[in-house]
Structures are given as structure tokens and as C-alpha cells.
Design a protein around this motif. Structure first.
Motif, mmCIF file in Angstrom:
data_model
loop_
_atom_site.group_PDB
_atom_site.id
_atom_site.type_symbol
_atom_site.label_atom_id
_atom_site.label_comp_id
_atom_site.label_asym_id
_atom_site.label_seq_id
_atom_site.Cartn_x
_atom_site.Cartn_y
_atom_site.Cartn_z
ATOM 1 N N MET A 72 -0.675 -1.789 -7.343
ATOM 2 C CA MET A 72 -0.676 -1.501 -5.891
ATOM 3 C C MET A 72 -1.591 -0.414 -5.559
ATOM 4 O O MET A 72 -2.505 0.926 -5.745
ATOM 5 N N CYS A 126 -4.644 2.257 -4.897
ATOM 6 C CA CYS A 126 -5.240 2.843 -3.891
ATOM 7 C C CYS A 126 -5.768 4.254 -4.060
ATOM 8 O O CYS A 126 -5.932 4.628 -3.413
ATOM 9 N N TYR A 175 -1.900 2.864 1.330
ATOM 10 C CA TYR A 175 -1.295 0.868 0.512
ATOM 11 C C TYR A 175 0.051 0.884 1.367
ATOM 12 O O TYR A 175 1.206 1.692 1.512
#
Length: 278
Positions: free
Chosen positions: A46, A50, A57
Motif C-alpha cells: 500500500m 500510494c 498513507y
């Protein structure tokens, strides 16, 4: 109105500001802490996505889900072990972390590790919990209860501010619509933002069917994308998503979780929508 913003600081990453004219914040991770390895895998992926898309994030996972439907449902590793895992993710992956507290006695220990304190939707009216979260000095993210109107959330904000908390975010996660069902009223987003708080849309809990599977909650993850697109177009400051490498095998909230390998494609659409309406 003064500029709406909340600053999130973490010792292992750059500070993040959420609000007016700021990058969209993504809060994402598995519902409950399962293993450090799984959580680290999600956090790394993630953070990479991002960074590429220009989003902020924060990693999310619960150390204890005290509000599971069934007594036999998986709750997480607990306070001590869970905070230890979150501290490790924060230091080794280099991302801020958030988790929820369910009792005011958890606030002090949580505040020593977490970069944001999350208040669960079911507990958004609990005065002692909100005050204890405020007293940690950390930003407080309050989920709007399924049973609470958006305008009534100003009382929750005032409780945190009355306890000394200046950095407050509000999270929309749907409202009860009959039994075992939720509906999202997009009017709630500007209403709650009018309190001077950044507003986050919980894209995955909004498609949950509370208690809809009998001994656990069900979900309709096929509606995550259209609701997310609508919320971003309506104007929000961030998204909350429960993300898992294999949602159907998740120990908590699998039916309404988004698959890790599906996140990037959705976020690419989100970025295009936000740029179009900015």
C-alpha cells in the motif's frame, strides 16, 4: 471557515497533513491483526502504491475487535502483542499506524504507539473513551455510528475538543437501513466537514451487512467501487479501506474487504476523479 486540516506525525516517516488542498489520505490494512508477516506485506504494498499515485498513507489494523458479532469470532492478538506488532510495522516499514480502542483504559498504552487513535462507530458517543483519546495528544478519528445522524456527530467532536484534542477526523461508514443492512447518505460528507474536521469515507464498512451471516457480518464488496467513486466526487479528505491478500480467508470482515491486488486499479480511478472535481 478556517482551513480544515489535521497533522499526523510519526517518528519513522514524514508528517502528513490531511484536509484542504492536501493529498488524499488512504487508511488501509486488514480488519484485525493476523500475523506480522501478512500485515507487513499489506503495508509495504500500500505504501508503494500510494507513493506512486501521490496519496498519503496510514496503515490500519485492530489489535482487538471487541465488537465482533459472535463470542467465538477472532478478535486479534490483544493490546500488548498487537501494539508491539504495530510499533514494528511503523519502524520497519516506515508508515504511520492507526488502531481502535474500545475502552478508556487502553488509551494511554495505545497513545504511546499509535499515530492516530480510532474510535469505533458503536462507541462514538462514549464520553470517557473520547476524552481519554483526546488526552493522548494524538489525532482522533471518530467513526460515525450507524445509528447517529451526521449533524449529531458535532457532539462527539466537541467531547474530543473539550478533552484537549484539536486534531479530529470524522469517518462516514453508512447508516442502519432496516435489519442487517447499511445505506450511505452522501449528504453526511459536507455536513460533517462543516464542523471543521477532515472527513474520511469508509469504503469497505459501508458495504458491510452487520450480522448478516448469522454468526458474523456479511458484505457486498462489489459495491465498494461505485460508493468510493461517489464519495470522492462529493468531496472528501481521505478513504478508509480494509484490504487483505485473500479476503475470503480473512479472519475478520472478509466479505466486505478489498483484495490487495485490486486496490491499485481502484485508486487510479479515484485519483482521476479527484483531479477532475478539484
Amino acid at each position: 471557515m478556517d482551513e480544515i486540516s489535521v497533522k499526523i506525525t510519526s517518528p519513522n516517516s514524514d508528517a502528513i497533513t490531511v484536509g484542504d488542498n492536501r493529498p488524499l489520505l488512504l487508511i488501509a490494512g486488514p480488519c484485525a491483526l493476523e500475523s506480522y508477516e501478512l500485515c507487513a506485506r499489506v503495508a509495504e504494498k500500500m505504501a508503494e502504491i500510494c507513493e506512486r499515485l501521490g496519496l498519503s498513507y496510514v496503515f490500519k489494523a485492530s489489535f482487538d475487535k471487541a465488537n465482533r458479532t459472535s463470542l467465538s469470532s477472532y478478535r486479534g492478538p490483544g493490546l500488548e502483542e498487537g501494539l508491539g506488532a504495530l510499533a514494528k510495522i511503523r519502524s520497519q516499514i516506515g508508515v504511520p499506524v492507526v488502531s481502535d480502542i474500545h475502552d478508556f483504559t487502553q488509551a494511554k498504552a495505545a497513545g504511546e504507539v499509535l499515530d492516530i487513535i480510532q474510535i469505533p462507530a458503536f462507541l462514538c458517543r462514549q464520553t470517557d473513551l473520547l476524552k481519554a483519546a483526546a488526552e493522548t495528544g494524538k489525532p482522533v478519528s471518530i467513526k460515525k455510528g450507524q445509528f447517529v445522524s451526521p449533524w449529531d456527530m458535532k457532539n462527539a467532536v466537541d467531547k474530543v475538543r473539550g478533552g484537549g484534542g484539536r486534531n479530529v477526523m470524522l469517518v462516514e461508514r453508512g447508516a442502519s437501513f432496516g435489519y442487517n443492512n447499511l445505506v450511505v447518505d452522501m449528504r453526511s460528507l459536507p455536513v460533517m466537514r462543516s464542523f471543521g474536521c477532515p472527513v474520511i469515507f469508509d469504503a469497505t464498512h459501508s458495504v458491510q451487512l452487520p450480522g448478516g451471516a448469522g454468526g458474523s457480518s456479511g458484505g457486498q464488496r462489489e459495491f465498494i467501487e461505485p460508493l468510493t467513486k461517489g464519495a470522492v466526487a462529493a468531496g472528501i479528505d481521505g478513504l478508509f479501506m480494509e484490504v487483505h491478500p485473500q479476503p475470503d480467508k480473512a479472519l475478520c470482515d472478509g466479505p466486505n474487504s478489498l483484495a490487495l491486488d485490486a486496490v491499485e486499479q481502484l485508486l487510479e480511478k479515484v485519483v482521476r476523479i479527484r483531479n477532475a472535481v478539484a
